[in-house]
Every structure is written in C-alpha cells, then in structure tokens.
Design an enzyme around this catalytic site. Structure first.
Site, mmCIF file in Angstrom:
data_model
loop_
_atom_site.group_PDB
_atom_site.id
_atom_site.type_symbol
_atom_site.label_atom_id
_atom_site.label_comp_id
_atom_site.label_asym_id
_atom_site.label_seq_id
_atom_site.Cartn_x
_atom_site.Cartn_y
_atom_site.Cartn_z
ATOM 1 N N ASP A 162 9.787 -6.204 7.619
ATOM 2 C CA ASP A 162 8.865 -5.366 8.204
ATOM 3 C C ASP A 162 8.969 -5.195 9.730
ATOM 4 O OD1 ASP A 162 7.767 -5.274 5.808
ATOM 5 O OD2 ASP A 162 5.739 -6.027 6.275
ATOM 6 N N ASP B 63 1.406 -11.518 6.932
ATOM 7 C CA ASP B 63 2.081 -10.603 5.730
ATOM 8 C C ASP B 63 3.184 -10.272 6.203
ATOM 9 O OD1 ASP B 63 0.203 -9.273 7.769
ATOM 10 O OD2 ASP B 63 0.669 -7.568 6.895
ATOM 11 N N ASP C 190 -2.212 6.752 2.791
ATOM 12 C CA ASP C 190 -1.416 7.869 2.029
ATOM 13 C C ASP C 190 -0.366 7.451 1.247
ATOM 14 O OD1 ASP C 190 0.270 7.673 3.844
ATOM 15 O OD2 ASP C 190 0.193 9.860 4.491
ATOM 16 N N GLY C 191 -0.088 6.190 1.419
ATOM 17 C CA GLY C 191 1.361 5.641 0.775
ATOM 18 C C GLY C 191 2.384 6.274 1.316
ATOM 19 N N GLY D 119 0.874 -1.270 0.104
ATOM 20 C CA GLY D 119 0.078 0.039 0.126
ATOM 21 C C GLY D 119 1.049 1.235 0.041
ATOM 22 N N ARG E 223 14.902 -0.727 0.756
ATOM 23 C CA ARG E 223 14.997 -1.741 1.466
ATOM 24 C C ARG E 223 15.536 -2.858 0.318
ATOM 25 N NH1 ARG E 223 10.070 -4.146 4.890
ATOM 26 N NH2 ARG E 223 8.876 -4.420 3.022
HETATM 27 P P1 AMP Z 1 2.498 -2.819 7.901
HETATM 28 O O1 AMP Z 1 1.828 -2.480 9.176
HETATM 29 O O2 AMP Z 1 3.483 -1.766 7.526
HETATM 30 O O3 AMP Z 1 3.097 -4.316 7.721
HETATM 31 O O4 AMP Z 1 1.208 -2.379 6.892
HETATM 32 C C1 AMP Z 1 0.258 -3.423 6.556
HETATM 33 C C2 AMP Z 1 -0.411 -2.992 5.509
HETATM 34 O O5 AMP Z 1 -1.020 -1.644 5.406
HETATM 35 C C3 AMP Z 1 0.358 -3.203 4.217
HETATM 36 O O6 AMP Z 1 -0.446 -3.757 3.210
HETATM 37 C C4 AMP Z 1 0.810 -2.020 3.932
HETATM 38 O O7 AMP Z 1 1.150 -1.680 2.646
HETATM 39 C C5 AMP Z 1 -0.533 -1.025 4.160
HETATM 40 N N1 AMP Z 1 -0.002 0.487 4.702
HETATM 41 C C6 AMP Z 1 0.604 0.687 6.055
HETATM 42 N N2 AMP Z 1 0.788 2.089 5.876
HETATM 43 C C7 AMP Z 1 0.113 2.719 4.921
HETATM 44 C C8 AMP Z 1 -0.008 3.957 4.436
HETATM 45 N N3 AMP Z 1 0.490 4.807 4.983
HETATM 46 N N4 AMP Z 1 -0.455 3.930 3.155
HETATM 47 C C9 AMP Z 1 -1.037 2.947 2.582
HETATM 48 N N5 AMP Z 1 -0.968 1.681 2.990
HETATM 49 C C10 AMP Z 1 -0.322 1.556 4.128
HETATM 50 MG MG MG Z 2 3.900 -5.390 6.676
#
Ligand code: AMP
Ligand code: MG
Length: 483
Positions: free
Chosen positions: A260, A250, A123-124, A90, A174
C-alpha cells in the site's frame, strides 16, 4: 487466442462469506495501457509477447477477464492513525492466485477497479499519478532487495476521477504474495467467530509459514514469526531511509512485504523526525517512529489471536505480551547489525553503537544526506564541503581506527558496504518530475528513472544527477494520499 499461461488456483475465494464479497471490476470506457512490466511478467512465467496493446489494455483494465478468475473484494479492518474502522477493498478486486512454474503463489489484484460493498463514500477509482507512483516506488523497493508487492501494469481508464481537480483515472495491477493484512485478522476477530479465526490462522500458515503446519502452538508460533518478518522489514526501511507514510494496521501485510504505497518517500538529509505525508499532522509515521509503530501494530495483531494462543486467557495474554515486549530487544540487535553492515564493520566492539549514533547525530546536526554520507564513506566522493569539516574528519578517524579491528580485508569491508548502501534511491524531485511528465502523457522520464532504479547498488557513471537531493530542503517536500 495465444496462451498467456495464467495458472489460477484460487484459495481465498473458498473461504467463507465473512472474508470477502464476490464482485466484478466495473468495465471502463476507454482503456489504454500506460506501462507494462515485461520483466515481472517473465518472472511470473506469463507470456504476453504475442498480446498487442489493445488486448493488454482490455486485460489490465478488467474489461476482459482471464478465465478461471473469481474476482472478489477482501474484507478487513484497520487502525487508521490509531482509530479502529471496519474497511475492506473499497476500490480493489482480487482476480485470483496465479501459480508460477515453481508453484509459487501470487495474488493478482486490480487497484482502482470500481466500487465494492466496502467502498463507503468512495468512487472505487484511482488516479493515474498515484498508481504510477506505486508502480515506480514498489519496483524501486524491490530492486533495493526489500520485500514488497510488485507492479505489473498501469492502464488509463479513459474516465476522469473527481478529486480536488478532475484527474485521469487509472488501474494498477498489483502482485503480492498475499493481501492478508494485520487488518484482516482484526476484521475476523471483531466478528468474534472463533472458527473463522482458526481458519485464518491456518490459511496464513499454509501460505506464508508452512513450517508451522505441524506446530502444536500454531497461533503463538505464528505471532513469533510475524514479529520477526515485520521487524526485518522495518529494519530494511531504516537502512535505505524509506518512509512508508501510512503504517495503519490495514496497510501491514502479515507476509512481511511492503504494501500500500501512498504518500511514501525517501529521506534526503538525515532527520529522524522526517514526515512527508500531508495528512500526518502529528508525525505518527515519522522516520524514527516506524519501529515503535511496527511494534504497536504487532500488538494489535497479537490481540486478535490471543484466544487461540491458550484457553487460559490470562496465560495467553502473558505469552503474547512477552513476545511483543521483546520486540525492542530484537529490533535493537538487528538494527545494530544493519548499521554495522552499512559501515562495513565486522566483529563486535563495545563502542560500535556509540560510533554509529555519533555519525547519525552529526548527520542530523549538519543536515547531511543519509544516502550520500554512506556513499562518501565508500569512496564515492562528492563536492560537498560538509565532509571536510573537522567534526566529520574526527569521526572518520574513529571509524578508520575501528575498521582496523575488523579482522578482514579492506576489500571485504567495501564489499559489505556496497551491498548495504544504495547509491541510487528514488530522489523526491526526480519522482515528481517523472510523474508530472507522465501525467501529461510523456513517459520518457519515468522510463529513464525506472531503468536507473534497476541497479541501485551499482556504480554507474551516468547517474550523478540521480544521486543528488534537490537543492531545496527535505521539509518542502510533501506527499499526498492522492487517492
Ligand atoms: P488506503 O488509504 O488506500 O490504504 O485506503 C484505505 C481504505 O479506503 C481502504 O479500505 C480502501 O479500499 C478505501 N479507499 C481508498 N480510496 C477509495 C476510493 N476512491 N473509493 C473507495 N474506497 C477507497
Ligand atoms: Mg490501504
């Protein structure tokens, strides 16, 4: 322009549409390189020696992409705290796979590079603090000789991200042996396309387990090897007191690398229930839960590939279940071996397990520091009075008696212990201090910490302040997902 020596050979982009979305990083306003890992660049056979900071900033923000990249966001699913969700990158894009001179293959990925079709409400983007935290801890884990993704660069975007406060935006580059997650298998399995599932198994074998290429039972053998690598990984975390914090499916790589880094941290005083993450309300990912959670995640992996294990579903389920059920035995054997290494014990004695558990019980009751207790046993004396207590001295006596049965020299015992017990771990207060300063633009502390963490097993005189936990207790320390 000077040649950096990128050698992209992209294979993931050739998989079918289901696996990914082609998407470019969203250019950023005013990129500025914050930290660059020259040593890692060298290891990757990349040459940035003639690239100035302005160029570095453009490259590692995604504003100026290397040729031959085919940027994409990967699709995956995941059990997040036990609940299944369709996810995907995301806020990350894969630039492609770079081959070093020995033809080792590495994913080059940007994290925080803008929205994708998997962004849902997000917000990506990523904030500077968490990206520096991933950089710092992943490099520390690598130096502890534990398989992990690595961090090549952090760039500030010059844009703010909106979280609880307005924060400085950043992008992390990364490096990973791949980004194939247990969740990648879950995504493909959920689409119920057996051809894609076969493709993913073959792709994973090619990339991580080429010895299975000629196997007649690929899916079964793959499960077996993934179980072994994941087991080895969690043993390593238990060895150094590392708590990942978000072991969602994930966030589990099938290559067996730590991946992660979110609210992860190292345990100070030994307490199996230690949880740092503010969102882990029920302690699902507590220190001592990491092995059973690894098993749980592996069971989710096994479920995905059951259709490829055998045409007879009942039989396939039985084969997979037997392998998963055996995790506990494999883990316990490996754990015992690991703990014996920490105590410098050779050979096998009936009471070894009890001796180890007695020490752990003592540490827990006395709130003894996990890392420093083993340092004490290696002869790195601290002023801590708890090691003068009778109940510790009694245990110490038993350990010495057991060491007599080693059938090896004292030097060998100490050598074994030194290889398995870090003197330096990223202490929570040191990490916080370094990140707080770095967020204010002062990188001195983080650079110093990174240099100290380069040699976690070395006995460096100047590192005393880096060996001690904070005077405040473990409990007070909280980590945040802080995305
Ligand atoms: P994480 O908690 O970083 O392992 O992320 C879990 C999921 O949420 C993954 O699919 C990420 O890509 C998505 N994600 C985390 N933060 C964001 C963000 N700011 N914008 C879009 N997707 C996010
Ligand atoms: Mg993750």
């Amino acid at each position: 322009m000077h040649k950096i020596n990128w050698k992209f050979d992209n294979t993931y982009s050739k998989l079918s549409k289901t696996f990914r979305e082609f998407v470019k990083p969203t250019p950023v306003h005013n990129p500025e390189i914050v930290i660059f890992n020259h040593q890692l660049a060298k290891e990757l056979d990349l040459d940035f020696s003639k690239i100035n900071n302005i160029e570095l900033s453009k490259i590692f923000s995604g504003n100026s992409l290397p040729q031959e990249t085919q940027t994409l966001a990967q699709a995956y699913a995941g059990h997040q705290f036990g609940h299944f969700t369709m996810l995907g990158d995301g806020r990350a894009v894969l630039l492609g796979e770079h081959l070093d001179n020995k033809k080792n293959r590495y994913d080059i990925q940007f994290k925080g590079s803008g929205r994708t079709s998997f962004s849902r409400g997000g917000d990506g983007r990523a904030a500077l603090g968490p990206m520096l935290r991933e950089y710092l801890i992943s490099e520390a884990i690598h130096k502890l000789n534990i398989p992990t993704t690595r961090s090549l660069a952090v760039v500030k975007t010059g844009e703010k991200v909106v979280r609880e406060n307005l924060l400085e935006g950043a992008i992390l580059t990364r490096i990973a042996s791949s980004h194939i997650r247990v969740g990648t298998f879950q995504y493909i399995a959920a689409t119920q396309n057996i051809e894609n599932l076969n493709t993913l198994v073959d792709y994973t074998i090619n990339r991580h387990y080429p010895e299975l290429n000629s196997s007649k039972f690929k899916a079964y053998d793959l499960l077996n090897l993934v179980i072994e690598r994941q087991c080895n990984l969690v043993i390593e975390w238990m060895r150094v007191g590392f708590i990942h914090g978000v072991m969602n499916t994930d966030n589990m790589s099938v290559s067996g690398e730590t991946i992660d880094y979110g609210p992860c941290a190292f345990m100070d005083h030994y307490d199996p229930k230690t949880v740092f993450s503010s969102i882990d309300k029920f302690g699902r990912y507590a220190f001592s839960n990491q092995p059973p959670i690894t098993k749980w995640n592996l069971a989710r992996f096994a479920e995905c590939i059951v259709p490829l294990i055998d045409k007879n579903e009942d039989y396939a389920i039985k084969l997979a279940t037997d392998l998963i059920d055996n995790f506990q035995n494999v883990y316990e054997d490996k754990w015992l071996k690991m703990m014996k290494n920490k105590l410098g014990l050779f050979g096998e004695e009936k009471k070894d397990k009890k001796l180890i558990n007695d020490l752990l019980d003592w540490m827990e009751k006395n709130k003894a520091d996990y890392t420093n207790t083993f340092c004490h046993l290696m002869g790195i004396k601290s002023n801590d009075d708890i090691y003068k207590k009778n109940n510790f001295l009694e245990w110490n006596h038993k350990w010495k008696m057991r060491s007599e049965l080693n059938n090896s020299s004292k030097e060998n015992q100490i050598k074994l212990m030194k290889e398995n017990n870090p003197i330096i771990i990223p202490r929570n207060h040191k990490v916080e201090e370094a990140l707080t300063e770095a967020e204010k633009g002062n990188l001195e502390k983080i650079m110093k910490l990174l240099s100290i963490l380069k040699d976690p097993y070395g006995n460096i005189e100047i590192t005393r302040e880096y060996q001690m936990p904070d005077t405040e207790s473990n409990k007070i320390y909280q980590t945040y997902c802080g995305t």
